[in-house]
Write an enzyme that holds these catalytic residues in place. Structure first.
Site, PDB file in Angstrom:
ATOM      1  N   CYS A  75      -5.655   4.683   2.626  1.00  0.00           N
ATOM      2  CA  CYS A  75      -5.262   5.839   1.822  1.00  0.00           C
ATOM      3  C   CYS A  75      -6.478   6.482   1.153  1.00  0.00           C
ATOM      4  CB  CYS A  75      -4.229   5.411   0.779  1.00  0.00           C
ATOM      5  SG  CYS A  75      -3.847   6.663  -0.457  1.00  0.00           S
ATOM      6  N   CYS A  78      -6.140   7.232  -2.598  1.00  0.00           N
ATOM      7  CA  CYS A  78      -6.176   5.980  -3.371  1.00  0.00           C
ATOM      8  C   CYS A  78      -7.618   5.626  -3.736  1.00  0.00           C
ATOM      9  CB  CYS A  78      -5.552   4.838  -2.570  1.00  0.00           C
ATOM     10  SG  CYS A  78      -3.801   5.058  -2.175  1.00  0.00           S
TER      11      CYS A  78
END
Length: 332
Positions: A75, A78
Site C-alpha cells: 500500500c 500507507c
C-alpha cells in the site's frame, strides 16, 4: 477527514480538566482513581497480531486511547501515512498510543471492523472503536485527530478513563449500583462523556426504566449524539420495543415445529430471543433464514442481523462469532 470514515463524528477527546482524583462508590464508601505515569516513548508504538489485538488494543484502550493503523506492505499511501502517524504520536507525549496491524498477515480484525480500504486508522477508547479516518491525510489533520481523541491536556493516563474502566469492571462483576454511581460521578464533572452516558443509560434500560434511559441519552451533546456507543444503545432499545410488540414466542416455536421453513416465525423468534439476551440463538435463527433463502423479505434476515451487530457492538463475542458464520455463508 474522509467522507468514507465509518466512525465519523466528534467522539474523542478529554471531557475537560479534572481534579486530582475522581471519587465514586456506593453505600457511603468512596474510592479514588489515581493518575498514571506517562508512558515512555518506546512504549507508544508497537505492532500487533490477531492473537495480541485484545491485549494491545481492547484492554490497553481502557487505560488510554489507542490508534490502530491498518496497513499492508503493497500500500503506497500507507508508506506515506505511517511515518507521519508515528511522528505525531511521539509529539503528543503520551496522549495516545499507536498500534500497527499488517492486514496481509492478519486480515480477520480488519474484516470484522468492516474496513474495506487502507490505510485506515481507528481510535479505540474503553474497549470500543470511537472514531477514525481512511486514506493518507496531511500532518496537520493527523495532529487535530490526535488532539480530538487524546484531549487537549498534557500527556499521561487521564483518570476519567480509569473511572470508566472501574465502572465496566463493576458491571461485569454484577455490581450494577456501583457502576451507576461511578457513571453518575463522571457525569457530574464531565457531562459530555459519551461512555458514561451510554453506560448509565444501558443500566437504566436493563433495569426496565426505558424513560430514564431516554432522558440520559437526551443529555448527550449535539455533536456527539451519533457516537457508536450511543447508537448501540438506541438500536438495542428499538429492537426491544419491536420484540415486545410481537407477542408470545411459544407461538413462533409451535409454528416452526410444524413448518421449519416458516421464515417469518423464525425471524420473529429471533427478535424475541435478542430481547431476552439470547444473542447466539437469535443470530443462528437469522443465519438459518439467510442460508435457506437470501431473497426472503428482500434479504431481511441479513439486514436484521446487521442491526443486531450494531446493538451488540462490533467487538462483542456474539457479533464476532455471527460475523464469521455470515461471511462463511455469503462467500463459501
Amino acid at each position: 477527514m474522509s467522507d468514507n470514515n465509518p466512525f465519523s463524528g466528534s467522539f474523542g477527546g478529554n471531557a475537560g480538566q479534572y481534579a486530582q482524583s475522581v471519587q465514586y462508590g456506593g453505600a457511603g464508601d468512596r474510592a479514588k482513581v489515581s493518575l498514571g505515569e506517562p508512558p515512555a516513548a518506546a512504549e507508544l508504538i508497537k505492532d500487533t497480531t490477531t492473537a495480541t489485538f485484545a491485549a494491545d488494543v481492547i484492554q490497553e484502550s481502557r487505560r488510554q486511547p489507542v490508534l490502530v493503523d491498518f496497513w499492508a506492505p503493497w500500500c503506497g499511501p500507507c508508506k506515506q501515512l505511517t511515518p507521519q502517524l508515528e511522528k505525531a504520536v511521539k509529539a503528543a507525549g503520551g496522549k495516545v498510543k499507536l498500534v500497527k496491524m499488517n492486514i496481509d498477515d492478519h486480515p480477520s480484525i480488519a474484516g470484522q471492523l468492516g474496513i474495506q480500504s487502507i490505510p485506515a486508522v481507528i481510535a479505540f477508547k474503553d474497549g470500543q472503536p470511537v472514531d477514525g479516518f481512511m486514506g493518507a491525510i496531511p500532518e496537520s489533520q493527523i495532529a487535530q485527530f490526535i488532539q480530538k481523541v487524546g484531549g487537549k491536556g498534557g500527556g499521561g493516563v487521564p483518570q476519567i478513563t480509569d473511572a470508566l474502566a472501574a465502572a465496566s469492571e463493576a458491571r461485569e462483576a454484577g455490581d450494577v449500583q456501583t457502576a451507576a454511581d461511578i457513571y453518575d460521578a463522571i457525569l457530574e464533572q464531565a457531562p459530555e462523556t459519551v461512555e458514561a452516558i451510554a453506560g448509565l443509560g444501558e443500566i437504566l434500560f436493563e433495569a426496565g426504566d426505558a424513560e430514564g434511559a431516554e432522558a440520559v441519552l437526551a443529555k448527550a451533546p449535539e455533536e456527539k449524539k451519533d457516537a457508536p456507543a450511543l447508537g448501540a444503545l438506541r438500536a438495542k432499545m428499538t429492537l426491544a420495543a419491536e420484540a415486545a410488540a410481537l407477542g408470545n414466542p411459544a407461538e413462533f416455536e409451535r409454528r416452526l415445529a410444524a413448518n421449519p421453513n416458516d421464515h417469518q416465525a423464525r425471524f420473529d423468534l429471533a427478535m424475541v430471543q435478542n430481547a431476552r439476551g439470547e444473542k447466539t440463538q437469535a443470530a443462528d435463527n437469522l443465519l438459518a433464514i439467510v442460508k435457506a433463502d437470501r431473497t426472503w423479505n428482500d434479504d431481511g434476515a441479513r439486514a436484521q442481523l446487521l442491526k443486531f451487530f450494531e446493538a451488540w457492538g462490533m467487538t462483542d463475542e456474539a457479533t464476532l462469532a455471527a460475523r464469521r458464520k455470515l461471511s462463511s455463508l455469503l462467500f463459501s
